[in-house]
Design a protein around this motif. Structure first.
Motif, PDB file in Angstrom:
ATOM      1  N   PHE A   1     -14.502   0.681  -0.825  1.00 33.24           N
ATOM      2  CA  PHE A   1     -14.793  -0.562  -1.537  1.00 33.24           C
ATOM      3  C   PHE A   1     -14.725  -1.777  -0.615  1.00 33.24           C
ATOM      4  O   PHE A   1     -15.189  -2.848  -0.989  1.00 33.24           O
ATOM      5  CB  PHE A   1     -13.798  -0.762  -2.682  1.00 33.24           C
ATOM      6  N   GLY A   2     -14.145  -1.595   0.566  1.00 38.90           N
ATOM      7  CA  GLY A   2     -13.907  -2.725   1.445  1.00 38.90           C
ATOM      8  C   GLY A   2     -12.526  -3.298   1.233  1.00 38.90           C
ATOM      9  O   GLY A   2     -11.967  -3.218   0.143  1.00 38.90           O
TER      10      GLY A   2
ATOM     11  N   ILE B   1     -13.550  -7.524  -4.406  1.00 33.75           N
ATOM     12  CA  ILE B   1     -13.453  -8.055  -5.765  1.00 33.75           C
ATOM     13  C   ILE B   1     -13.983  -6.995  -6.721  1.00 33.75           C
ATOM     14  O   ILE B   1     -15.086  -6.472  -6.533  1.00 33.75           O
ATOM     15  CB  ILE B   1     -14.245  -9.369  -5.902  1.00 33.75           C
ATOM     16  N   PHE B   2     -13.194  -6.681  -7.738  1.00 35.69           N
ATOM     17  CA  PHE B   2     -13.484  -5.577  -8.648  1.00 35.69           C
ATOM     18  C   PHE B   2     -13.553  -6.145 -10.062  1.00 35.69           C
ATOM     19  O   PHE B   2     -12.540  -6.548 -10.635  1.00 35.69           O
ATOM     20  CB  PHE B   2     -12.370  -4.537  -8.533  1.00 35.69           C
TER      21      PHE B   2
ATOM     22  N   LEU C   1     -11.127  -9.267 -13.785  1.00 36.31           N
ATOM     23  CA  LEU C   1     -11.430  -9.302 -12.356  1.00 36.31           C
ATOM     24  C   LEU C   1     -10.140  -9.124 -11.588  1.00 36.31           C
ATOM     25  O   LEU C   1      -9.118  -9.734 -11.923  1.00 36.31           O
ATOM     26  CB  LEU C   1     -12.104 -10.624 -11.970  1.00 36.31           C
ATOM     27  N   GLN C   2     -10.188  -8.290 -10.572  1.00 33.22           N
ATOM     28  CA  GLN C   2      -9.070  -8.136  -9.644  1.00 33.22           C
ATOM     29  C   GLN C   2      -9.575  -8.348  -8.223  1.00 33.22           C
ATOM     30  O   GLN C   2     -10.640  -7.854  -7.853  1.00 33.22           O
ATOM     31  CB  GLN C   2      -8.459  -6.734  -9.726  1.00 33.22           C
ATOM     32  N   VAL C   3      -8.796  -9.092  -7.445  1.00 36.44           N
ATOM     33  CA  VAL C   3      -8.982  -9.108  -5.999  1.00 36.44           C
ATOM     34  C   VAL C   3      -8.024  -8.068  -5.451  1.00 36.44           C
ATOM     35  O   VAL C   3      -6.814  -8.150  -5.679  1.00 36.44           O
ATOM     36  CB  VAL C   3      -8.693 -10.489  -5.398  1.00 36.44           C
ATOM     37  N   ARG C   4      -8.551  -7.085  -4.768  1.00 34.60           N
ATOM     38  CA  ARG C   4      -7.736  -5.983  -4.267  1.00 34.60           C
ATOM     39  C   ARG C   4      -7.653  -6.053  -2.751  1.00 34.60           C
ATOM     40  O   ARG C   4      -8.675  -6.070  -2.057  1.00 34.60           O
ATOM     41  CB  ARG C   4      -8.334  -4.643  -4.706  1.00 34.60           C
ATOM     42  N   GLY C   5      -6.427  -6.100  -2.260  1.00 36.34           N
ATOM     43  CA  GLY C   5      -6.204  -6.198  -0.833  1.00 36.34           C
ATOM     44  C   GLY C   5      -5.763  -4.884  -0.236  1.00 36.34           C
ATOM     45  O   GLY C   5      -5.936  -3.811  -0.815  1.00 36.34           O
ATOM     46  N   ALA C   6      -5.177  -4.961   0.952  1.00 42.59           N
ATOM     47  CA  ALA C   6      -4.714  -3.768   1.647  1.00 42.59           C
ATOM     48  C   ALA C   6      -3.511  -3.168   0.924  1.00 42.59           C
ATOM     49  O   ALA C   6      -2.768  -3.864   0.219  1.00 42.59           O
ATOM     50  CB  ALA C   6      -4.339  -4.123   3.091  1.00 42.59           C
ATOM     51  N   ASN C   7      -3.353  -1.857   1.087  1.00 39.57           N
ATOM     52  CA  ASN C   7      -2.202  -1.132   0.530  1.00 39.57           C
ATOM     53  C   ASN C   7      -2.075  -1.294  -0.985  1.00 39.57           C
ATOM     54  O   ASN C   7      -0.969  -1.427  -1.522  1.00 39.57           O
ATOM     55  CB  ASN C   7      -0.909  -1.589   1.219  1.00 39.57           C
TER      56      ASN C   7
ATOM     57  N   VAL D   1     -18.147  -7.255  -3.457  1.00 44.12           N
ATOM     58  CA  VAL D   1     -18.007  -7.478  -4.899  1.00 44.12           C
ATOM     59  C   VAL D   1     -18.566  -6.250  -5.605  1.00 44.12           C
ATOM     60  O   VAL D   1     -19.686  -5.811  -5.319  1.00 44.12           O
ATOM     61  CB  VAL D   1     -18.768  -8.732  -5.363  1.00 44.12           C
ATOM     62  N   HIS D   2     -17.789  -5.706  -6.530  1.00 39.41           N
ATOM     63  CA  HIS D   2     -18.217  -4.531  -7.286  1.00 39.41           C
ATOM     64  C   HIS D   2     -18.159  -4.862  -8.775  1.00 39.41           C
ATOM     65  O   HIS D   2     -17.090  -5.167  -9.313  1.00 39.41           O
ATOM     66  CB  HIS D   2     -17.310  -3.338  -6.979  1.00 39.41           C
ATOM     67  N   LEU D   3     -19.302  -4.821  -9.431  1.00 39.94           N
ATOM     68  CA  LEU D   3     -19.367  -4.960 -10.879  1.00 39.94           C
ATOM     69  C   LEU D   3     -19.484  -3.558 -11.452  1.00 39.94           C
ATOM     70  O   LEU D   3     -20.477  -2.859 -11.226  1.00 39.94           O
ATOM     71  CB  LEU D   3     -20.581  -5.804 -11.295  1.00 39.94           C
ATOM     72  N   VAL D   4     -18.466  -3.130 -12.176  1.00 41.43           N
ATOM     73  CA  VAL D   4     -18.382  -1.742 -12.630  1.00 41.43           C
ATOM     74  C   VAL D   4     -18.275  -1.699 -14.147  1.00 41.43           C
ATOM     75  O   VAL D   4     -17.995  -2.710 -14.801  1.00 41.43           O
ATOM     76  CB  VAL D   4     -17.192  -1.011 -11.987  1.00 41.43           C
TER      77      VAL D   4
END
Length: 596
Positions: free
Chosen positions: A341-342, A346-347, A355-361, A543-546
């Protein structure tokens, strides 16, 4: 179906004694000749609809120099028995074992038992390999053509994976049992969803959930004969835990104190009437039970008021099997998503309005509520990269909105444009020139082909004070909104297709975090400058729109959302039809959605 598959493989194992590992030249040449032929109908009747399966089967044997894997000298090898592990486990990933256990395959097995004809042995060899490759492709990549049958704007981004090579390696290493791990999507949430599928299937098999009366209505302290069923259901589903820790609660969060009042009350001695006779303890709707109901409501997208109502009862009365089916549909959708996802990314989950911003770990530095497209203007499903944001943006009104919504209003009310701070422009030599609206005959402007409407920057602008661009053919983006009150609604499919943000300032600060010149003060100034300013991101962000109507969060809590676009039903229908007919999924024509 699982029992049929087990019986099928058991029969294969009984086809004879273990043969030599070395095939004869005749067998190799027969296999090579068969693979050189046309794939009509191909190995197994179900393979007729899979355009790629025959080519994959050819590729498999070409890489093996046409050495058979399963059948030698008309008899089954030990490797046939090893097929049982991955194929029998197909249902664990939400796959239908019926796609790999066909009537044709069983007929070939029976025929080989009775009479080991060389041609039949070759067909069975190919059929077993085709079944394994079909399973491998289904698990690794899913059936992405189905997405575009559900909605033409559903753009999948499946992994690039050498399924044939992975299967070959597992065969060579005698590691067929490891295929589910090697092939499944490499995402923690997929694994959690898979585990929850087994949980709900177990609940369905046990059959202990009890239907609730649809008109149940309770307040704290009230008694009802339906309370016992409600308590039992909440315990089974994991929302209520009045057992000791470690007693099997499905959720990772600590629910040990959820029903403390209930335990204390039932630990007491029964009350006695004046004549000494025992009286029954009256079960009442207490605070612990209300907390459990609130948890159930929260994870089903309902108003978490802790009081049973028709919506809450309808959600609880949906069978565990129906929930298991919903989980299986969403497992398939995970197979349509990218492997990476990178970091960060942004999910946006459309049915979850989140919406979630997803970081490392697995960190989530920012999350918020969002508003998505309505049923007539659905937010498309795709992945792209955010490259810039625009402060104090104009809203360049899409032509579809101009024609369908605004032209009738303008023709009726000459002051409509001024009231809504909208100007008329024409694009000349790539530049926007403002046009006097008085010069346009609005009553006869049946289309907006020679001009464009745009709303000036400001507090009433439909895009708010900032928009986030990830260039795409759908012309959708993330943006602020002046209608903050709409975020309080539980169902937020209210836009023309774009995604409106609850916390646009926080998202702007995040995506500009590695551009120190963009301080909080400068961001605020740019948002309220009244002059459009484009800012390129130093580091683009994926950015992923799911579209996920079921998920399991980081704490192991299952969440279910309303199927706002009706995609669950369409996917279920397509899956069932494909299993019945063995037909491939055709790629439909493309369409484009626009709006704000």
């Amino acid at each position: 179906m699982m029992k049929r598959l087990a019986s099928l493989l058991f029969l294969i194992a009984l086809t004879g004694c273990q043969p030599s590992d070395a095939p004869s030249d005749r067998e190799i040449q027969a296999l090579k000749a068969r693979l050189a032929g046309a794939a009509s109908p191909g190995p197994g009747a179900e393979a007729a609809g899979d355009s790629q399966l025959w080519e994959q089967t050819r590729d498999f044997y070409q890489r093996r120099q046409y050495q058979p894997v399963w059948i030698i000298d008309g008899k089954a090898r030990d490797s046939v028995a090893a097929l049982r592990t991955p194929l029998a486990a197909a249902g664990d990933d939400g796959l239908d074992p019926g796609r790999y256990d066909s009537d044709s395959l069983r007929a070939q097995i029976e025929a080989l038992k009775e009479r080991a004809e060389p041609a039949a042995a070759t067909e069975l060899e190919l059929a077993l390999t085709a079944a394994l490759l079909r399973y491998g492709g289904d698990l690794a990549l899913g059936r992405p053509a189905m997405a575009r049958q559900i909605d033409a704007d559903w753009t999948v981004s499946p992994r690039t994976l050498d399924v044939v090579g992975i299967v070959l390696a597992a065969v060579a290493d005698n590691q067929l049992a490891a295929l589910p791990v090697r092939l499944a999507p490499p995402h923690a949430e997929y694994a959690r969803l898979k585990a929850m599928l087994q949980r709900y299937r177990k609940i369905a098999a046990e059959g202990k959930l009890q239907p609730l009366a649809p008109d149940m209505a309770l307040n704290l302290g009230q008694a009802s004969p339906g309370l016992a069923a409600l308590r039992d259901n909440l315990r089974i589903l994991g929302d209520l835990a009045d057992q000791p820790a470690g007693s099997g609660n499905v959720f990772a969060e600590d629910l040990a104190s959820a029903d403390a009042e209930f335990k204390d009350r039932h630990a007491a001695q029964p009350e006695r009437a004046a004549d000494g006779a025992e009286t029954a303890v009256i079960d009442t709707y207490d605070a612990g039970l209300a907390d459990a109901v609130r948890r159930f409501e929260s994870r089903h997208g309902l108003n978490p008021d802790g009081l049973p109502d028709p919506a809450m009862i309808a959600a609880m009365n949906l069978s565990a099997q129906a929930r298991a089916d919903q989980l299986a549909l969403n497992l398939e959708r995970w197979r349509w998503l990218p492997a990476d996802f990178g970091t960060p990314h942004i999910f946006v989950n459309i049915p979850g309005f989140s919406l979630q911003v997803r970081g490392a770990n697995a960190t989530v530095p920012l999350k918020m509520r969002v508003i998505v497209g309505n049923g007539a203007n659905r937010t498309p499903i795709f992945s792209d990269s955010m490259t810039k944001l625009v402060f104090s943006p104009y809203w360049n009104i899409p032509q579809s909105i101009e024609v369908k919504e605004m032209l009738p209003l303008i023709s009726k009310d000459p002051t409509y444009l001024n009231k809504n701070d909208i100007e008329v422009v024409r694009i000349v030599d790539g530049r926007a020139q403002v046009v006097d609206p008085v010069s346009i005959d609005w009553a006869n402007a049946k289309d907006a082909g020679d001009f464009q409407l745009r709303q000036r920057p400001g507090g009433d602008n439909a895009l708010g004070f900032v928009k986030f661009l990830f260039p795409n053919r759908h012309q959708v983006y993330l943006h602020d909104t002046p209608s903050d009150n709409l975020f309080d609604k539980l169902t937020r499919d209210l836009s023309h297709g774009c995604v409106r943000l609850e916390q646009p300032v926080e998202l702007a600060a995040y995506v500009l975090r590695d551009q120190p010149e963009w301080t909080a003060a400068r961001i605020q100034a740019a948002m309220h400058a009244g002059k459009e300013e484009h800012v390129a991101l130093t580091t683009p962000i994926a950015v992923h729109l799911v579209y996920l109507t079921a998920r399991v969060d980081e704490d192991g809590v299952p969440q279910f959302f309303d199927d706002v676009y009706g995609y669950d039903g369409k996917q279920q229908e397509l899956s069932s039809a494909s299993v019945r007919t063995g037909a491939a999924n055709a790629e439909p024509a493309h369409d484009v959605a626009t709006g704000h």
